[in-house]
Motif scaffolding. Sequence first.
Motif, PDB file in Angstrom:
ATOM      1  N   MET A   8       1.145  -1.309   0.089  1.00 23.84           N
ATOM      2  CA  MET A   8       0.135  -0.328   0.477  1.00 23.84           C
ATOM      3  C   MET A   8       0.713   1.352  -0.086  1.00 23.84           C
ATOM      4  N   ASN A   9       0.648   1.744  -1.463  1.00 22.29           N
ATOM      5  CA  ASN A   9       1.232   3.402  -1.072  1.00 22.29           C
ATOM      6  C   ASN A   9       1.060   4.006   0.748  1.00 22.29           C
ATOM      7  N   ASN A  10       2.050   4.596   0.301  1.00 25.89           N
ATOM      8  CA  ASN A  10       1.939   6.425   1.844  1.00 25.89           C
ATOM      9  C   ASN A  10       0.547   6.991   1.507  1.00 25.89           C
ATOM     10  N   PRO A  11      -0.529   7.029   2.571  1.00 26.31           N
ATOM     11  CA  PRO A  11      -1.749   7.727   2.834  1.00 26.31           C
ATOM     12  C   PRO A  11      -1.498   8.702   2.524  1.00 26.31           C
ATOM     13  N   ARG A  12      -1.892   9.883   1.756  1.00 28.00           N
ATOM     14  CA  ARG A  12      -2.471  11.049   1.138  1.00 28.00           C
ATOM     15  C   ARG A  12      -2.946  11.494   2.191  1.00 28.00           C
ATOM     16  N   VAL A  13      -2.746  13.217   2.061  1.00 28.07           N
ATOM     17  CA  VAL A  13      -3.124  13.946   3.797  1.00 28.07           C
ATOM     18  C   VAL A  13      -3.232  15.292   2.819  1.00 28.07           C
ATOM     19  N   LEU A  14      -4.263  15.791   2.764  1.00 27.72           N
ATOM     20  CA  LEU A  14      -4.607  17.382   2.102  1.00 27.72           C
ATOM     21  C   LEU A  14      -5.192  18.489   3.585  1.00 27.72           C
ATOM     22  N   VAL A  15      -4.170  19.030   3.818  1.00 27.54           N
ATOM     23  CA  VAL A  15      -4.429  20.546   4.588  1.00 27.54           C
ATOM     24  C   VAL A  15      -4.466  21.612   4.328  1.00 27.54           C
ATOM     25  N   VAL A  16      -5.918  21.883   4.596  1.00 32.90           N
ATOM     26  CA  VAL A  16      -6.596  23.104   3.763  1.00 32.90           C
ATOM     27  C   VAL A  16      -6.689  23.831   5.470  1.00 32.90           C
ATOM     28  N   GLU A  17      -5.583  25.161   5.274  1.00 29.53           N
ATOM     29  CA  GLU A  17      -5.226  25.870   7.013  1.00 29.53           C
ATOM     30  C   GLU A  17      -4.774  27.136   5.979  1.00 29.53           C
ATOM     31  N   ASP A  18      -5.486  28.337   6.667  1.00 30.62           N
ATOM     32  CA  ASP A  18      -5.002  29.689   5.855  1.00 30.62           C
ATOM     33  C   ASP A  18      -3.912  30.434   6.658  1.00 30.62           C
ATOM     34  N   GLU A  19      -3.626  29.613   7.952  1.00 29.62           N
ATOM     35  CA  GLU A  19      -2.356  30.090   8.450  1.00 29.62           C
ATOM     36  C   GLU A  19      -0.661  29.587   8.501  1.00 29.62           C
ATOM     37  N   THR A  20       0.176  30.156   7.249  1.00 32.10           N
ATOM     38  CA  THR A  20       0.372  29.881   6.946  1.00 32.10           C
ATOM     39  C   THR A  20       1.715  28.551   7.741  1.00 32.10           C
ATOM     40  N   THR A  21       2.229  29.194   8.748  1.00 30.51           N
ATOM     41  CA  THR A  21       3.177  28.793   9.650  1.00 30.51           C
ATOM     42  C   THR A  21       2.999  27.200  10.627  1.00 30.51           C
ATOM     43  N   MET A  22       1.455  27.125  10.470  1.00 31.11           N
ATOM     44  CA  MET A  22       0.229  26.250  10.942  1.00 31.11           C
ATOM     45  C   MET A  22       0.139  24.908   9.849  1.00 31.11           C
ATOM     46  N   ARG A  23       0.125  25.497   8.976  1.00 30.85           N
ATOM     47  CA  ARG A  23      -0.029  25.235   7.529  1.00 30.85           C
ATOM     48  C   ARG A  23       1.083  24.089   7.288  1.00 30.85           C
ATOM     49  N   THR A  24       2.042  24.299   7.115  1.00 33.19           N
ATOM     50  CA  THR A  24       3.510  24.490   7.031  1.00 33.19           C
ATOM     51  C   THR A  24       3.884  23.444   8.252  1.00 33.19           C
ATOM     52  N   SER A  25       3.936  23.588   9.113  1.00 31.96           N
ATOM     53  CA  SER A  25       4.595  22.663  10.463  1.00 31.96           C
ATOM     54  C   SER A  25       3.323  21.307   9.931  1.00 31.96           C
ATOM     55  N   ILE A  26       2.209  21.428  10.446  1.00 43.84           N
ATOM     56  CA  ILE A  26       1.184  20.304   9.728  1.00 43.84           C
ATOM     57  C   ILE A  26       1.930  19.253   9.187  1.00 43.84           C
TER      58      ILE A  26
END
Length: 223
Positions: A1-19
């Motif tokens: 099985m391939n790595n699961p794909r996760v999409l992060v929709v977050e407007d705070e750039t630092t938070m989005r990048t960290s996640i």
Amino acid sequence: MNNPRVLVVEDETTMRTSIVRALDRAGYTAEGLPDGTGLEDTLDGFRPDLVVLDVMLPGRDGFDLLGIVRDRTDAGIVMVTARDALDDRLRGLDTGADDYVVKPFLLEELTSRIRAVLRRRGRTPTALTVGDLVIDEEAGVATRAGAPLKLTATELRLLRYLAEQRGRTVSKNQILTQVWGYDAYDPNLVEVHLSALRRKLEAHGPRIVHTARGLGYTLRSDG
């Protein structure tokens, strides 16, 4: 099985990048969006297994986007917001979210929630590979350099957690919360289990679990 794909929709750039970085470290394939612009095209092209949705977004909010994700995919959904009102949480769950995390949160908590949702949906690989380590917590086995490691169930959970956080220093409290499920503890508990785990790992190669004095522990696959 391939790595699961996760999409992060977050407007705070630092938070989005960290996640996104935390998910990459944990073995997922992650992408981020700052808002709902182009969401439909991203869903069709990226085909996520799970979507992390912030509620407070510019333009279309997370509840609007939740409906779009549900209509176009069968991905899991974890809602994230700074609003902790009960009615917001219930609204998210009632309209199709699988889980709900309130800011501020530890990245380990979010990663754990994501892993749980994906596991329930049968979307997460059971084996995690880091360097010469292969860890299959579901099957209850781990190997190093091809050699089976005779680990207890606790040692296996501990190794899996450290491997998911590879390259990052985690504290005793973080380890206890994620591996044992509580944060009131005997100060020697982590040291005792880590000492036993290290002996078993180092029987088949150089040290990979290191102590950052006063901070915690880190697993580095390069030794």
